[in-house]
Design a protein around this motif. Structure first.
Motif, PDB file in Angstrom:
ATOM      1  N   GLU A  18       0.843  -1.203   0.000  1.00  0.00           N
ATOM      2  CA  GLU A  18       0.000   0.000   0.000  1.00  0.00           C
ATOM      3  C   GLU A  18       0.879   1.254   0.000  1.00  0.00           C
ATOM      4  OE1 GLU A  18      -2.865   0.025   3.168  1.00  0.00           O
ATOM      5  OE2 GLU A  18      -3.558  -1.996   2.668  1.00  0.00           O
ATOM      6  N   CYS A  19       1.942   1.229   0.777  1.00  0.00           N
ATOM      7  CA  CYS A  19       2.867   2.369   0.814  1.00  0.00           C
ATOM      8  C   CYS A  19       3.539   2.563  -0.542  1.00  0.00           C
ATOM      9  CB  CYS A  19       3.918   2.180   1.903  1.00  0.00           C
ATOM     10  SG  CYS A  19       3.320   2.491   3.563  1.00  0.00           S
ATOM     11  N   CYS A  20       3.798   1.464  -1.243  1.00  0.00           N
ATOM     12  CA  CYS A  20       4.390   1.574  -2.589  1.00  0.00           C
ATOM     13  C   CYS A  20       3.501   2.421  -3.495  1.00  0.00           C
ATOM     14  CB  CYS A  20       4.582   0.193  -3.207  1.00  0.00           C
ATOM     15  SG  CYS A  20       5.967  -0.736  -2.539  1.00  0.00           S
ATOM     16  N   SER A  27      15.497   0.203   4.907  1.00  0.00           N
ATOM     17  CA  SER A  27      14.869   0.837   3.748  1.00  0.00           C
ATOM     18  C   SER A  27      13.654   1.663   4.150  1.00  0.00           C
ATOM     19  CB  SER A  27      14.481  -0.225   2.720  1.00  0.00           C
ATOM     20  OG  SER A  27      15.633  -0.834   2.185  1.00  0.00           O
ATOM     21  N   ALA A  28      12.879   1.178   5.115  1.00  0.00           N
ATOM     22  CA  ALA A  28      11.715   1.933   5.582  1.00  0.00           C
ATOM     23  C   ALA A  28      12.160   3.255   6.215  1.00  0.00           C
ATOM     24  CB  ALA A  28      10.902   1.106   6.571  1.00  0.00           C
ATOM     25  N   ARG A  29      13.239   3.206   6.949  1.00  0.00           N
ATOM     26  CA  ARG A  29      13.770   4.439   7.540  1.00  0.00           C
ATOM     27  C   ARG A  29      14.276   5.379   6.447  1.00  0.00           C
ATOM     28  NH1 ARG A  29      16.764   1.428  12.559  1.00  0.00           N
ATOM     29  NH2 ARG A  29      14.967   1.428  13.963  1.00  0.00           N
ATOM     30  N   GLU A  30      14.854   4.801   5.408  1.00  0.00           N
ATOM     31  CA  GLU A  30      15.318   5.612   4.285  1.00  0.00           C
ATOM     32  C   GLU A  30      14.143   6.303   3.599  1.00  0.00           C
ATOM     33  OE1 GLU A  30      17.977   5.119   0.213  1.00  0.00           O
ATOM     34  OE2 GLU A  30      17.488   3.349   1.396  1.00  0.00           O
ATOM     35  N   VAL A  31      13.033   5.609   3.429  1.00  0.00           N
ATOM     36  CA  VAL A  31      11.834   6.204   2.828  1.00  0.00           C
ATOM     37  C   VAL A  31      11.362   7.376   3.680  1.00  0.00           C
ATOM     38  CG1 VAL A  31       9.378   5.820   2.301  1.00  0.00           C
ATOM     39  CG2 VAL A  31      11.085   4.109   1.645  1.00  0.00           C
ATOM     40  N   ALA A  43      -1.175  10.166   7.103  1.00  0.00           N
ATOM     41  CA  ALA A  43      -1.561   8.749   7.120  1.00  0.00           C
ATOM     42  C   ALA A  43      -0.425   7.874   6.605  1.00  0.00           C
ATOM     43  CB  ALA A  43      -2.823   8.537   6.286  1.00  0.00           C
ATOM     44  N   LEU A  44       0.247   8.319   5.561  1.00  0.00           N
ATOM     45  CA  LEU A  44       1.383   7.563   5.032  1.00  0.00           C
ATOM     46  C   LEU A  44       2.510   7.496   6.053  1.00  0.00           C
ATOM     47  CD1 LEU A  44       3.049   6.128   2.850  1.00  0.00           C
ATOM     48  CD2 LEU A  44       3.606   8.406   1.928  1.00  0.00           C
ATOM     49  N   MET A  45       2.806   8.614   6.686  1.00  0.00           N
ATOM     50  CA  MET A  45       3.888   8.638   7.666  1.00  0.00           C
ATOM     51  C   MET A  45       3.566   7.738   8.860  1.00  0.00           C
ATOM     52  SD  MET A  45       5.966  10.371   5.952  1.00  0.00           S
ATOM     53  CE  MET A  45       7.347  10.651   7.047  1.00  0.00           C
ATOM     54  N   GLN A  46       2.311   7.690   9.263  1.00  0.00           N
ATOM     55  CA  GLN A  46       1.905   6.796  10.348  1.00  0.00           C
ATOM     56  C   GLN A  46       2.038   5.339   9.923  1.00  0.00           C
ATOM     57  OE1 GLN A  46      -2.030   8.100  11.373  1.00  0.00           O
ATOM     58  NE2 GLN A  46      -1.294   9.669  12.779  1.00  0.00           N
ATOM     59  N   LYS A  47       1.657   5.048   8.682  1.00  0.00           N
ATOM     60  CA  LYS A  47       1.773   3.685   8.176  1.00  0.00           C
ATOM     61  C   LYS A  47       3.243   3.263   8.135  1.00  0.00           C
ATOM     62  CE  LYS A  47      -1.160   2.700   5.090  1.00  0.00           C
ATOM     63  NZ  LYS A  47      -1.906   2.631   3.819  1.00  0.00           N
TER      64      LYS A  47
END
Length: 105
Positions: A10-12, A65-69, A88-92
Motif C-alpha cells: 500500500e505504501c508503494c 529501507s523503511a527508515r530511508e523512505v 496517514a502515510l507517515m503513520q503507516k
C-alpha cells in the motif's frame, strides 16, 4: 502474506505517486525513494518465507529501507518539493518500522 507486506505494498502505491512529484524537481531522489520503498516490500515478503535463518536479516534490510523512505520524504519536504507530508502515510511507515523492529529481535 503478512499484514506487514500488505501495508508495504500500500505504501508503494502512495510513495510512487509522491515520487512522480519529487521527480519534477529531483530525479535522483525520486529514484532512490522508489528503490527504498520497493526494498521494504520485497525484503519483508522474503523475510516471511525464509526458512534458512536469513529471515531476520531480510527484516533488518527492510527496516533500513523503511527508515530511508521516511527520511527521503522529509528531505523532499524540507527542500520544498512537497507542500507537506501525508500524515496517514507517515503513520503507516511508522507502524511498518515498529513491526519490522520487533521481527528483528
Amino acid at each position: 502474506m503478512l499484514k506487514l507486506t500488505e501495508n508495504a505494498i500500500e505504501c508503494c502505491r502512495d510513495v510512487g505517486r509522491i515520487a512522480k512529484v519529487i521527480a519534477k524537481h529531483d530525479r535522483s531522489l525520486a529514484d532512490q525513494l522508489r528503490r527504498a520503498i520497493t526494498s521494504v516490500a520485497l525484503n519483508a515478503a522474503e523475510g516471511t518465507s525464509a526458512h534458512d535463518g536469513n529471515g531476520r536479516q531480510r527484516f533488518r534490510t527492510a527496516l533500513g529501507s523503511a527508515r530511508e523512505v521516511d527520511v527521503a520524504l522529509r528531505v523532499a519536504e524540507a527542500l520544498g518539493y512537497l507542500d507537506g507530508l501525508d500524515a496517514a502515510l507517515m503513520q503507516k511507515l511508522d507502524r511498518i518500522c515498529a513491526a519490522l523492529w520487533k521481527l528483528t529481535r
